[in-house]
Design an enzyme around this catalytic site. Structure first.
Site, mmCIF file in Angstrom:
data_model
loop_
_atom_site.group_PDB
_atom_site.id
_atom_site.type_symbol
_atom_site.label_atom_id
_atom_site.label_comp_id
_atom_site.label_asym_id
_atom_site.label_seq_id
_atom_site.Cartn_x
_atom_site.Cartn_y
_atom_site.Cartn_z
ATOM 1 N N GLU A 81 14.143 2.432 2.199
ATOM 2 C CA GLU A 81 13.068 1.340 2.077
ATOM 3 C C GLU A 81 13.849 0.125 2.736
ATOM 4 O OE1 GLU A 81 9.866 0.607 1.180
ATOM 5 O OE2 GLU A 81 10.402 -1.325 2.139
ATOM 6 N N ILE B 288 2.842 5.959 -2.120
ATOM 7 C CA ILE B 288 2.573 7.209 -1.747
ATOM 8 C C ILE B 288 3.936 7.724 -1.653
ATOM 9 C CG2 ILE B 288 1.842 8.623 0.424
ATOM 10 C CD1 ILE B 288 -0.245 6.625 0.594
ATOM 11 N N HIS C 62 -5.032 4.171 -34.079
ATOM 12 C CA HIS C 62 -3.564 4.686 -34.372
ATOM 13 C C HIS C 62 -3.137 6.178 -34.563
ATOM 14 C CE1 HIS C 62 0.591 4.036 -35.788
ATOM 15 N NE2 HIS C 62 0.456 4.906 -36.914
ATOM 16 N N LEU D 186 -16.727 16.693 2.890
ATOM 17 C CA LEU D 186 -16.914 15.428 2.676
ATOM 18 C C LEU D 186 -15.895 14.920 1.616
ATOM 19 C CD1 LEU D 186 -20.778 15.903 1.867
ATOM 20 C CD2 LEU D 186 -19.807 15.072 4.070
HETATM 21 P P1 FAD Z 1 -11.530 7.319 3.660
HETATM 22 O O1 FAD Z 1 -11.481 8.272 2.340
HETATM 23 O O2 FAD Z 1 -10.260 7.131 4.579
HETATM 24 O O3 FAD Z 1 -12.878 7.937 4.499
HETATM 25 C C1 FAD Z 1 -13.018 7.851 5.764
HETATM 26 C C2 FAD Z 1 -13.685 8.871 6.443
HETATM 27 O O4 FAD Z 1 -14.212 8.583 7.487
HETATM 28 C C3 FAD Z 1 -12.984 10.041 6.503
HETATM 29 O O5 FAD Z 1 -13.502 11.183 5.929
HETATM 30 C C4 FAD Z 1 -13.048 10.183 8.106
HETATM 31 O O6 FAD Z 1 -12.820 11.587 8.691
HETATM 32 C C5 FAD Z 1 -14.206 9.749 8.489
HETATM 33 N N1 FAD Z 1 -14.232 9.032 9.661
HETATM 34 C C6 FAD Z 1 -13.321 8.111 10.394
HETATM 35 N N2 FAD Z 1 -13.732 7.969 11.699
HETATM 36 C C7 FAD Z 1 -14.757 8.553 11.907
HETATM 37 C C8 FAD Z 1 -15.626 8.417 13.114
HETATM 38 N N3 FAD Z 1 -15.673 8.009 14.005
HETATM 39 N N4 FAD Z 1 -16.776 9.492 12.698
HETATM 40 C C9 FAD Z 1 -17.282 10.123 11.575
HETATM 41 N N5 FAD Z 1 -16.522 10.100 10.747
HETATM 42 C C10 FAD Z 1 -15.300 9.330 10.750
HETATM 43 N N6 FAD Z 1 -6.340 5.629 -3.487
HETATM 44 C C11 FAD Z 1 -6.567 5.455 -5.032
HETATM 45 O O7 FAD Z 1 -7.393 4.711 -5.507
HETATM 46 N N7 FAD Z 1 -5.733 5.991 -6.068
HETATM 47 C C12 FAD Z 1 -4.879 6.981 -5.666
HETATM 48 O O8 FAD Z 1 -4.015 7.679 -6.487
HETATM 49 C C13 FAD Z 1 -4.702 7.347 -4.176
HETATM 50 N N8 FAD Z 1 -3.716 8.197 -3.756
HETATM 51 C C14 FAD Z 1 -3.526 8.379 -2.404
HETATM 52 C C15 FAD Z 1 -2.511 9.033 -2.187
HETATM 53 C C16 FAD Z 1 -2.564 9.460 -0.954
HETATM 54 C C17 FAD Z 1 -1.355 10.502 -0.367
HETATM 55 C C18 FAD Z 1 -3.169 8.680 0.065
HETATM 56 C C19 FAD Z 1 -2.935 9.034 1.745
HETATM 57 C C20 FAD Z 1 -4.253 7.832 -0.027
HETATM 58 C C21 FAD Z 1 -4.424 7.519 -1.625
HETATM 59 N N9 FAD Z 1 -5.376 6.494 -2.093
HETATM 60 C C22 FAD Z 1 -5.376 6.306 -3.507
HETATM 61 C C23 FAD Z 1 -6.000 5.808 -1.141
HETATM 62 C C24 FAD Z 1 -7.202 6.273 -1.044
HETATM 63 O O9 FAD Z 1 -7.530 7.668 -0.428
HETATM 64 C C25 FAD Z 1 -8.072 5.377 -0.079
HETATM 65 O O10 FAD Z 1 -8.053 4.083 -0.459
HETATM 66 C C26 FAD Z 1 -9.593 5.849 0.005
HETATM 67 O O11 FAD Z 1 -9.815 7.118 0.631
HETATM 68 C C27 FAD Z 1 -10.371 4.870 1.066
HETATM 69 O O12 FAD Z 1 -11.385 5.259 1.342
HETATM 70 P P2 FAD Z 1 -12.729 4.900 2.400
HETATM 71 O O13 FAD Z 1 -13.977 5.456 2.187
HETATM 72 O O14 FAD Z 1 -12.540 3.579 2.788
HETATM 73 O O15 FAD Z 1 -12.069 5.818 3.488
#
Ligand code: FAD
Length: 467
Positions: free
Chosen positions: A203, A184, A443, A39
């Site tokens: 970039e 990222i 402070h 999870l």
């Molecule tokens: P997700 O975290 O993407 O979770 C979606 C879940 O749905 C996944 O577990 C996936 O397996 C599951 N899923 C997808 N399709 C299906 C399906 N059909 N059936 C069942 N399960 C499914 N954000 C921050 O706020 N701070 C940070 O420092 C930060 N750092 C990051 C660093 C990196 C390298 C990356 C890649 C992202 C970072 N982010 C950060 C962004 C952050 O990870 C995302 O914004 C966040 O995880 C989004 O949450 P979510 O719940 O929308 O989806």
């Protein structure tokens, strides 16, 4: 008040599990579907947490280096990437275990498998060769996003990496090209350059971190210029080929075409929503041209009983936004009149120095011709910043003219990500310059810089001399 119903949440990221837990706490029967074995989604398994774990280690190396001039010298660091991976995975496992336990305590039914809609009231879950069909009263789509790619650079997770595989290297490369100067890309450039790789960034746009204010980015730029091998802006990657010794990348800048060979390439060119894998067509839920789901302030889609939260709903694609939306959707599902209406969603770039902002950026105010007043506090005047030798930072607060209500805050400097929380609160609470200036901050801390900035606006500052 509450209608008891079957709420199904697809995706157990920070949006999905927050939605599931809140829905369960409100008395609903909840099923949380996740295709991964663990999870926590991208954030925990391949995003926020592993990247910040690596950034913590790389910053430790830089901090140790920085005290040399103060008279403390350590031996050269020995970096064992295999051990670092074990450490990083332990952090992920610990947090993942916590989420599992919290789900169990709430009687949230976890169903592992790939979910797709059969209709606007039922879902099919496929796990290996098993198939299950479940019906729902309400469904919250929280399937998140995945890395975007470039057609001519196929990710092989060996030489050509994406944001997932770059977190799992067992060896520090000699050199690396990061394609994409977003947060990222720059965070990973920070990690691997501190670990000893020669890192370059390319970039397409004329500047790094396109969404951030230029004055804040300039502070980071100065540091990156000394740290990175090359920063190529206004430069387009045209193609690549595998050659002896790495990947040859062809790029086009204003001065012409150039090609260079790198051991590793990180492709970090944005993220796309996971809305093409859930048979949305069977529901009638609308998506935009890029695949993002349009929702209203209650996080409702155009189809009754189906909600969407997190990265699938578009920018800002951040974990804390997903979590907040998840709770709102769960409450709305249960009949509680909640709405998603934040005044400020903080954004942090965890480079060194960090950049963070909340509320309006100065760019946004200028582009929308919105009048504003600005106060700035340079960290050269901060006792704490001087004592830790981090005076390159600055804090700025943007105010509504006349009323002097805070509408935006930008910080560049060490720990900006932690400091921005107070700024977000000040915007949500509708604070005026006076409220912040009259709040006694401890402070010597970097938090003082916030009240000092408000004092600049109030003209009560004594730590600076203003004519
Ligand atoms: P997700 O975290 O993407 O979770 C979606 C879940 O749905 C996944 O577990 C996936 O397996 C599951 N899923 C997808 N399709 C299906 C399906 N059909 N059936 C069942 N399960 C499914 N954000 C921050 O706020 N701070 C940070 O420092 C930060 N750092 C990051 C660093 C990196 C390298 C990356 C890649 C992202 C970072 N982010 C950060 C962004 C952050 O990870 C995302 O914004 C966040 O995880 C989004 O949450 P979510 O719940 O929308 O989806």
């Amino acid at each position: 008040m509450a209608n008891k119903n079957h709420v199904v949440v697809i995706g157990a990221g920070p949006g999905g599990y927050a939605a599931a837990f809140r829905a369960a706490d409100l008395g609903n029967k909840v099923t949380l579907i996740e295709k991964d074995e663990t999870l926590g989604g991208v954030c925990l398994n391949r995003g926020c947490i592993p990247s910040k774990t690596l950034l913590h280690l790389s910053k430790t190396i830089d901090d140790v280096e920085s005290v040399k001039k103060a008279g403390i010298e350590f031996l050269e660091p020995k970096i064992d990437m295999k051990k670092i991976q074990v450490w990083k995975n332990r952090v992920i496992k610990k947090l993942g275990g916590g989420i599992k336990l919290l789900a169990k305590k709430r009687n949230v039914n976890i169903s592992h498998g790939e979910a797709s809609f059969i209709s606007d009231k039922s879902i099919k879950i496929i796990n290996k060769d098993k198939e299950e069909i479940i019906n729902f009263d309400q469904c919250i789509i929280a399937t998140g996003s995945r890395p975007n790619s470039l057609p001519f650079l196929e990710i092989d997770h060996d030489q050509i990496l994406d944001s997932t595989s770059v977190l799992s290297l067992n060896k520090i490369p000699k050199d690396m090209l990061v394609i994409g100067g977003g947060y990222i890309g720059l965070e990973m450039a920070t990690v691997y350059s501190s670990f000893g790789a020669e890192v370059s960034v390319v970039e397409f746009l004329p500047k790094l971190l396109a969404g951030a204010d230029e004055d804040l980015v300039n502070i980071l730029n100065k540091k990156l210029k000394g740290k990175l091998n090359e920063i190529m802006v206004d430069t387009k990657v045209l193609g690549s080929k595998k050659v002896k010794g790495g990947i040859e990348v062809e790029m086009e800048s204003k001065t012409g075409i150039l090609s260079k060979i790198y051991e590793k390439i990180l492709v970090s060119v944005g993220r796309i929503p996971n809305t093409d894998n859930i048979s949305l067509g069977n529901t009638g839920v609308n998506v935009d041209k890029k695949g993002f789901i349009h929702v209203d302030e209650y996080r409702r889609t155009n189809i009754h009983g189906i909600y969407a939260i997190g990265d699938v709903t578009g920018d800002p694609m951040l974990a804390h936004k997903a979590t907040h939306e998840g709770k709102i959707a769960a409450e709305v599902c249960t009949g509680i009149p909640s709405a998603f209406e934040p005044q400020a969603i903080p954004a942090v770039i965890f480079t060194d120095p960090e950049i963070a902002w909340a509320g309006k950026t100065e760019n946004e105010l200028i582009e929308s011709n919105t009048p504003y007043e600005k106060a700035e506090f340079p960290w050269q005047a901060s006792g704490k910043a001087i004592s830790i030798d981090r005076t390159e930072g600055k804090t700025k607060i943007l105010f509504e003219p006349k009323s002097k209500r805070v509408i935006g805050v930008g910080i560049a400097g060490v720990n900006a990500g932690d400091l921005i929380g107070e700024a977000a609160l000040s915007i949500e609470m509708g604070c005026y310059a006076e409220d912040i200036a009259l709040t006694i901050h401890p402070h010597p801390t970097l938090t003082e810089n916030f009240s000092n900035t408000a004092e600049v606006m109030e003209k009560t500052i004594t730590d600076l001399y203003l004519k």
